[in-house]
Design a protein around this motif. Structure first.
Motif, PDB file in Angstrom:
ATOM      1  N   CYS A  47      72.979  11.677   9.662  1.00 31.09           N
ATOM      2  CA  CYS A  47      73.145  11.096   8.661  1.00 31.09           C
ATOM      3  C   CYS A  47      73.947  12.717   7.668  1.00 31.09           C
ATOM      4  O   CYS A  47      73.408  13.615   7.082  1.00 31.09           O
ATOM      5  CB  CYS A  47      72.132  10.462   7.522  1.00 31.09           C
ATOM      6  N   TYR A  48      75.311  12.322   7.601  1.00 29.72           N
ATOM      7  CA  TYR A  48      76.442  13.733   6.906  1.00 29.72           C
ATOM      8  C   TYR A  48      75.395  15.252   7.386  1.00 29.72           C
ATOM      9  O   TYR A  48      74.894  15.511   6.494  1.00 29.72           O
ATOM     10  CB  TYR A  48      76.541  13.681   6.000  1.00 29.72           C
ATOM     11  N   GLY A  49      74.299  15.267   8.565  1.00 33.44           N
ATOM     12  CA  GLY A  49      74.070  16.463   8.445  1.00 33.44           C
ATOM     13  C   GLY A  49      72.491  16.593   8.102  1.00 33.44           C
ATOM     14  O   GLY A  49      72.232  17.560   8.260  1.00 33.44           O
ATOM     15  N   GLY A  50      72.436  15.452   8.044  1.00 32.19           N
ATOM     16  CA  GLY A  50      70.732  15.412   7.393  1.00 32.19           C
ATOM     17  C   GLY A  50      70.286  13.981   8.198  1.00 32.19           C
ATOM     18  O   GLY A  50      70.194  13.593   8.703  1.00 32.19           O
ATOM     19  N   TYR A  51      69.198  14.037   6.864  1.00 34.87           N
ATOM     20  CA  TYR A  51      68.278  12.895   7.534  1.00 34.87           C
ATOM     21  C   TYR A  51      69.216  11.033   7.131  1.00 34.87           C
ATOM     22  O   TYR A  51      69.801  11.392   5.826  1.00 34.87           O
ATOM     23  CB  TYR A  51      67.332  12.761   6.476  1.00 34.87           C
ATOM     24  N   SER A  59      78.552  15.718  15.978  1.00 35.48           N
ATOM     25  CA  SER A  59      78.996  17.000  16.298  1.00 35.48           C
ATOM     26  C   SER A  59      78.066  18.108  16.191  1.00 35.48           C
ATOM     27  O   SER A  59      77.544  18.123  15.300  1.00 35.48           O
ATOM     28  CB  SER A  59      79.917  15.968  15.038  1.00 35.48           C
ATOM     29  N   LYS A  69      79.743  20.664  14.399  1.00 34.73           N
ATOM     30  CA  LYS A  69      79.062  21.249  13.183  1.00 34.73           C
ATOM     31  C   LYS A  69      77.946  19.989  12.402  1.00 34.73           C
ATOM     32  O   LYS A  69      77.662  20.226  11.740  1.00 34.73           O
ATOM     33  CB  LYS A  69      80.651  20.442  12.667  1.00 34.73           C
ATOM     34  N   GLU A  70      77.905  18.912  12.427  1.00 38.91           N
ATOM     35  CA  GLU A  70      76.770  18.262  11.915  1.00 38.91           C
ATOM     36  C   GLU A  70      75.519  18.669  12.899  1.00 38.91           C
ATOM     37  O   GLU A  70      74.862  19.187  12.036  1.00 38.91           O
ATOM     38  CB  GLU A  70      76.709  16.420  12.214  1.00 38.91           C
ATOM     39  N   ILE A 103      74.816  21.460  10.602  1.00 40.86           N
ATOM     40  CA  ILE A 103      73.777  22.206   9.386  1.00 40.86           C
ATOM     41  C   ILE A 103      73.039  21.024   9.154  1.00 40.86           C
ATOM     42  O   ILE A 103      71.465  21.694   8.314  1.00 40.86           O
ATOM     43  CB  ILE A 103      75.153  20.749   8.259  1.00 40.86           C
ATOM     44  N   SER A 153      70.046  23.813   9.665  1.00 44.93           N
ATOM     45  CA  SER A 153      69.828  25.172   8.889  1.00 44.93           C
ATOM     46  C   SER A 153      69.275  24.382   7.196  1.00 44.93           C
ATOM     47  O   SER A 153      68.151  24.775   6.926  1.00 44.93           O
ATOM     48  CB  SER A 153      71.410  25.664   7.761  1.00 44.93           C
ATOM     49  N   LEU A 154      69.233  22.709   7.523  1.00 47.56           N
ATOM     50  CA  LEU A 154      68.465  22.335   6.097  1.00 47.56           C
ATOM     51  C   LEU A 154      67.055  21.983   6.908  1.00 47.56           C
ATOM     52  O   LEU A 154      65.507  22.379   6.127  1.00 47.56           O
ATOM     53  CB  LEU A 154      68.548  20.243   6.351  1.00 47.56           C
ATOM     54  N   ASP A 194      66.095  19.948  -0.523  1.00 52.84           N
ATOM     55  CA  ASP A 194      67.643  21.082  -0.455  1.00 52.84           C
ATOM     56  C   ASP A 194      68.370  20.582   0.781  1.00 52.84           C
ATOM     57  O   ASP A 194      69.526  21.024   0.783  1.00 52.84           O
ATOM     58  CB  ASP A 194      67.098  22.087   1.603  1.00 52.84           C
ATOM     59  N   LEU A 214      72.288   9.775  -1.165  1.00 49.12           N
ATOM     60  CA  LEU A 214      72.889   9.371   0.445  1.00 49.12           C
ATOM     61  C   LEU A 214      73.511   7.463   0.367  1.00 49.12           C
ATOM     62  O   LEU A 214      74.255   7.508   1.266  1.00 49.12           O
ATOM     63  CB  LEU A 214      71.372   9.478   0.704  1.00 49.12           C
ATOM     64  N   ILE A 256      73.801  23.667   1.697  1.00 47.84           N
ATOM     65  CA  ILE A 256      73.882  22.871   2.610  1.00 47.84           C
ATOM     66  C   ILE A 256      74.393  21.406   1.905  1.00 47.84           C
ATOM     67  O   ILE A 256      74.900  20.802   2.370  1.00 47.84           O
ATOM     68  CB  ILE A 256      72.286  22.553   2.747  1.00 47.84           C
ATOM     69  N   LYS A 283      78.020  21.370   2.098  1.00 39.91           N
ATOM     70  CA  LYS A 283      78.544  20.932   3.764  1.00 39.91           C
ATOM     71  C   LYS A 283      78.029  19.495   4.140  1.00 39.91           C
ATOM     72  O   LYS A 283      79.583  19.046   4.327  1.00 39.91           O
ATOM     73  CB  LYS A 283      77.556  22.095   4.519  1.00 39.91           C
ATOM     74  N   GLN A 284      77.514  19.027   3.493  1.00 34.26           N
ATOM     75  CA  GLN A 284      77.166  17.237   3.135  1.00 34.26           C
ATOM     76  C   GLN A 284      78.196  16.836   3.233  1.00 34.26           C
ATOM     77  O   GLN A 284      78.509  15.684   4.126  1.00 34.26           O
ATOM     78  CB  GLN A 284      75.878  16.789   2.935  1.00 34.26           C
ATOM     79  N   LEU A 334      80.494  16.704   4.958  1.00 29.66           N
ATOM     80  CA  LEU A 334      81.074  15.767   6.415  1.00 29.66           C
ATOM     81  C   LEU A 334      81.215  14.916   5.083  1.00 29.66           C
ATOM     82  O   LEU A 334      82.228  13.581   6.559  1.00 29.66           O
ATOM     83  CB  LEU A 334      79.752  16.289   6.540  1.00 29.66           C
ATOM     84  N   TRP A 335      80.860  14.270   4.788  1.00 30.14           N
ATOM     85  CA  TRP A 335      80.967  12.343   4.037  1.00 30.14           C
ATOM     86  C   TRP A 335      82.521  13.047   3.531  1.00 30.14           C
ATOM     87  O   TRP A 335      83.190  11.612   4.260  1.00 30.14           O
ATOM     88  CB  TRP A 335      80.618  12.927   2.262  1.00 30.14           C
TER      89      TRP A 335
END
Lengths: 169, 211
Positions: free
Chosen positions: A76-80, A128, A130-131, A134, A137-138, B67, B74, B108, B111-112, B115-116
């Motif tokens: 979700c947006y490069g994260g959890y 993606s 990019k995602e 990220i 890196s998270l 982080d 979210l 980070i 960057k998120q 992306l959003w």
């Protein structure tokens, strides 16, 4: 003990985790989780335990008993996803409020003198590049903060691919 | 200009996010229509979606959790994404603060948020990553741009100027103009310890293990 934190539906998790070893602790979404309210109570009121009462208050203790943590999350947006992130937000009692310098950055000190292993499986259609970068890196940043000695990150097109992963069978 | 502000702090009382919003509000001047939404109750129903859709600018101020973006925010970002397509061009700005000293540790979450923006079809403006967030309220009486507030003052001014002109800018990372070793000692003696004592704990109790 292995700890699996996941955001799969009840139906999916019942099928996927049928053969799990009994010493594995599953952290699933019961629909009742409260979000961290930023009170620092887990550090300065009930050290090591979250003050919110919803069956997710013992995450610090659960992590202290874990050898390996496996996270399964929609990307979700490069994260959890919100549930998995909520569990992690509620896990900071695993650490102490005090700071130390690691790699020229400040981080929290350890409450429990141990290192963890971490495997993260992000799933989702069309994650993606990019995602994914990220997300990687998270997980790296999380590993520094939670004293993870070894981690790996995988990306799956769908949660169905989890059936091919040996460590969660 | 219509500016919608999301205060992403989960706290019911005062917060660093609220202070950052106050700093920006003091710079953007009068004549703007500023709406501030608190999301400490968690649900998107507390955010006026129609208002947001008609905004020129959307400003997010929130704390960094583990982080990245905190889970309650979210959830709201996901709900906001469902509102697309937005009919007008809305610029997005962020001020993210973390408990560590280094503002860079917010990179980070920034960057998120980018992306959003991509996913939602909104235009990225700029972000400030603020370090030592909990210290900010202790130095709130010192004018922006002076002493320990020097760096945050410069950053707020830059972001506010870009926001007023709906321009994009490079992300800025700031820590207080203050020695890190001193901040680290002060965190224990002026923040954690007095709060623990207030809760009836002895200092040794803070290191308590649950097993």
């Amino acid at each position: 003990m292995n700890v699996i934190i996941h955001d799969l539906s009840t139906k999916e998790s019942e099928t996927l985790f049928t053969g799990l070893k009994s010493e594995t602790k599953l952290i699933s979404n019961n629909g009742q989780i409260k979000n961290c309210i930023g009170c620092f109570g887990c550090w300065i009121k009930t050290p090591g335990k979250c003050i919110l009462k919803d069956n997710y208050e013992k995450m610090g203790e659960i992590l202290s008993l874990a050898d390996k943590v496996i996270i399964i999350s929609r990307c979700c947006y490069g994260g959890y996803s919100p549930f998995v992130k909520n569990v992690l937000d509620r896990s900071i009692s695993y650490l102490l409020p005090y700071f130390k310098i690691k790699q020229n950055e400040t981080h929290h000190r350890q409450r429990y003198k141990k290192d963890l292993l971490l495997s993260v499986y992000f799933y989702g259609k069309n994650i993606s590049k990019k995602e994914a970068e990220i997300a990687e890196s998270l997980v790296k940043a999380n590993s520094i903060n939670f004293y993870v000695s070894k981690y790996n990150v995988s990306f799956l097109d769908s949660s169905e691919e989890l059936y091919n992963i040996a460590e969660i069978q | 200009m219509k500016i919608s502000v999301i205060n992403g702090s989960p706290k019911k009382g005062k917060s660093t996010s609220e202070l950052m919003i106050k700093y920006i509000s003091s710079q953007v001047g009068e004549g703007n229509d500023v709406s501030i939404y608190g999301i400490n109750k968690g649900a998107v129903k507390y955010v006026n979606l129609k208002d947001i859709k008609n905004s020129d600018v959307l400003l997010f101020a929130f704390p960094l959790y583990v982080d990245s973006i905190p889970s309650h925010l979210l959830q709201i970002l996901i709900e906001l994404e469902k509102q697309k397509p937005f009919s007008k061009e809305i610029m997005v700005y962020c001020i993210i603060n973390n408990g560590f000293f280094e503002g860079e540790q917010n990179h980070i979450a920034i960057k998120q948020m980018k992306l959003w923006c991509d996913a939602t079809g909104l235009k990225w403006g700029q972000a400030i990553g603020v370090g030592a967030g909990e210290m900010m309220s202790f130095i709130a009486d010192i004018p922006l741009g002076h002493g320990p507030n020097k760096n945050i003052g410069i950053a707020i001014k830059r972001l506010s100027n870009n926001l007023m002109n709906k321009k994009s800018g490079e992300d800025i990372f700031v820590s207080p103009n203050w020695p890190r070793f001193l901040w680290k000692i002060q965190a224990s003696f002026f923040f954690w310890h007095p709060r623990a004592r207030k809760n009836g704990l002895k200092i040794r109790h803070l290191k308590r293990k649950q097993i």
